[in-house]
Design a protein around this motif. Structure first.
Motif, PDB file in Angstrom:
ATOM      1  N   THR A  91      59.509  82.316  46.022  1.00 30.04           N
ATOM      2  CA  THR A  91      60.119  83.138  47.071  1.00 30.04           C
ATOM      3  C   THR A  91      60.563  82.346  48.295  1.00 30.04           C
ATOM      4  N   MET A 150      64.315  82.141  49.854  1.00 36.44           N
ATOM      5  CA  MET A 150      64.547  82.647  51.205  1.00 36.44           C
ATOM      6  C   MET A 150      65.142  81.591  52.132  1.00 36.44           C
ATOM      7  N   ASN A 151      64.737  80.364  51.930  1.00 39.99           N
ATOM      8  CA  ASN A 151      65.181  79.293  52.827  1.00 39.99           C
ATOM      9  C   ASN A 151      65.778  78.142  52.027  1.00 39.99           C
ATOM     10  N   GLY A 153      57.385  85.754  53.462  1.00 35.15           N
ATOM     11  CA  GLY A 153      57.845  85.301  52.157  1.00 35.15           C
ATOM     12  C   GLY A 153      56.810  85.353  51.065  1.00 35.15           C
ATOM     13  N   ILE A 155      64.974  89.502  46.884  1.00 31.59           N
ATOM     14  CA  ILE A 155      64.915  88.818  48.181  1.00 31.59           C
ATOM     15  C   ILE A 155      66.256  88.924  48.895  1.00 31.59           C
ATOM     16  N   GLU A 156      67.323  88.753  48.140  1.00 33.59           N
ATOM     17  CA  GLU A 156      68.664  88.860  48.731  1.00 33.59           C
ATOM     18  C   GLU A 156      68.936  90.280  49.201  1.00 33.59           C
ATOM     19  N   LEU A 193      66.439  88.720  53.296  1.00 33.50           N
ATOM     20  CA  LEU A 193      65.477  87.713  53.733  1.00 33.50           C
ATOM     21  C   LEU A 193      65.971  86.278  53.556  1.00 33.50           C
ATOM     22  N   VAL A 194      67.190  86.119  53.027  1.00 32.93           N
ATOM     23  CA  VAL A 194      67.719  84.767  52.830  1.00 32.93           C
ATOM     24  C   VAL A 194      68.302  84.258  54.148  1.00 32.93           C
TER      25      VAL A 194
END
Length: 322
Positions: free
Chosen positions: A98, A102-103, A160, A314-315, A319-320
């Motif tokens: 995750t 996210m990053n 995350g 996540i997208e 949160l990306v």
């Protein structure tokens, strides 16, 4: 021809020290980093692994707690250490799946910068409330959230983490306003939950097993696909109307990239042997965890599959990082 032969001989000689060092390892104490505070599931598993390895390899394996950034600080520290087997880290779905999604600019790559050695155990997330709250079911918790007049607070082990993502998903599906309170470790968040400072928590089942038994916390549901044998009275989220929230928070053992393959495979075999020991298996099951043995290749494929599964969620949650 002589020049080529000489180069081959030199290359072979250069390989001998690394092969010998892998065979002789460990000749000094080995550090296993736990990315969260003492008392959480990651820490418990780190100490299980350290005790087993110390016994098997006749050398000291010690646990170092290094918290922060959802585990990224600990993982990066090990990823940049020499790949000689003396620096290992307990990783999990957050650190290997995750957080990297996210990053995209995360300081480490989950597969290129790490040797992901072994799957250790997985545990469902439990929706838990303070024992004196009077709340006994998910429906009662949702009803509280709708009439509270302000966002309902919940804890996780960090931004995350699986608990964070499950909380955001639960809020959207139940159509309630929630406020995420990230902690640097599950144990700290649990302390605040027991003290009544937050409305509910989303720790892994193993972390709060003793508090569930004592009544300090009340479990409303968990995220496993089926009821856990040692906790048959706790319903699954699927049973109470949230089938899309089925998941486990799994934990693993990793080291720096380019570790000697023979050494990584030795460690993989020993993790598999550890979780088959009757006393370890009994403790893991008592703490609500599920074990599964995987080869290094199987674990790599598992990480890839988990990334494919969680990336869209996540997208969709926004949160990306851009």
């Amino acid at each position: 021809m002589k020049h080529v032969t000489r180069l081959l001989v030199v290359s072979a000689l250069l390989l001998i020290p690394s092969m010998a060092s892998a065979a002789d390892w460990p000749t000094r104490p080995v550090r296993i980093v736990s990315p969260f505070a003492a008392g959480g599931t990651a820490d418990i598993l780190a100490r299980m692994v350290a005790d087993h390895f110390s016994s098997v390899f006749k050398q000291q394996f010690f646990v170092e707690n290094r918290t922060g950034a959802g585990g990224a600080i600990a993982v990066q520290g090990v990823a940049t250490s020499p790949p000689d087997g003396y620096n290992l880290v307990i990783t999990n779905i957050s650190m290997l799946v995750t957080l990297p999604v996210m990053n995209p600019k995360l300081a480490y790559h989950p597969t290129k910068d790490l040797t992901n050695i072994a799957y250790v155990a997985g545990a469902p997330i439990v929706v838990a409330v303070n024992g004196s709250s009077g709340i006994k079911t998910i429906d009662q918790l949702i009803a509280l959230g709708k009439k509270l007049g302000k966002p309902m607070s919940y804890s996780s082990s960090g931004v995350g983490t699986n608990g964070h993502l499950l909380g955001e998903s639960l809020g959207k599906l139940a159509k309630i306003n929630i406020a995420h309170i990230p902690y640097k470790g599950a144990a700290i968040g649990i302390t605040d939950l027991i003290a009544g400072h937050i409305n509910f928590g989303l720790p892994v089942l193993g972390t709060v097993a003793s508090h569930l038994r004592s009544g300090a916390l009340v479990p409303l549901a968990h995220s496993a696909g089926e009821r856990v044998p040692d906790y048959p009275d706790i319903p699954t989220l699927k049973e109470v109307g949230y089938p899309d929230l089925t998941t486990t928070t799994w934990f693993s053992l990793s080291g720096p990239a380019n570790m000697p393959r023979a050494l990584a495979e030795r460690l993989n075999r020993e993790v598999a042997a550890m979780v088959k020991k009757p006393d370890i298996r009994a403790r893991i099951q008592r703490d609500g965890m599920i074990t599964e043995t995987m080869s290094i290749e199987e674990f790599d494929k598992f990480i890839a599959a988990e990334t494919t599964r969680w990336k869209p969620a996540i997208e969709a949650a926004g949160l990306v990082r851009k």
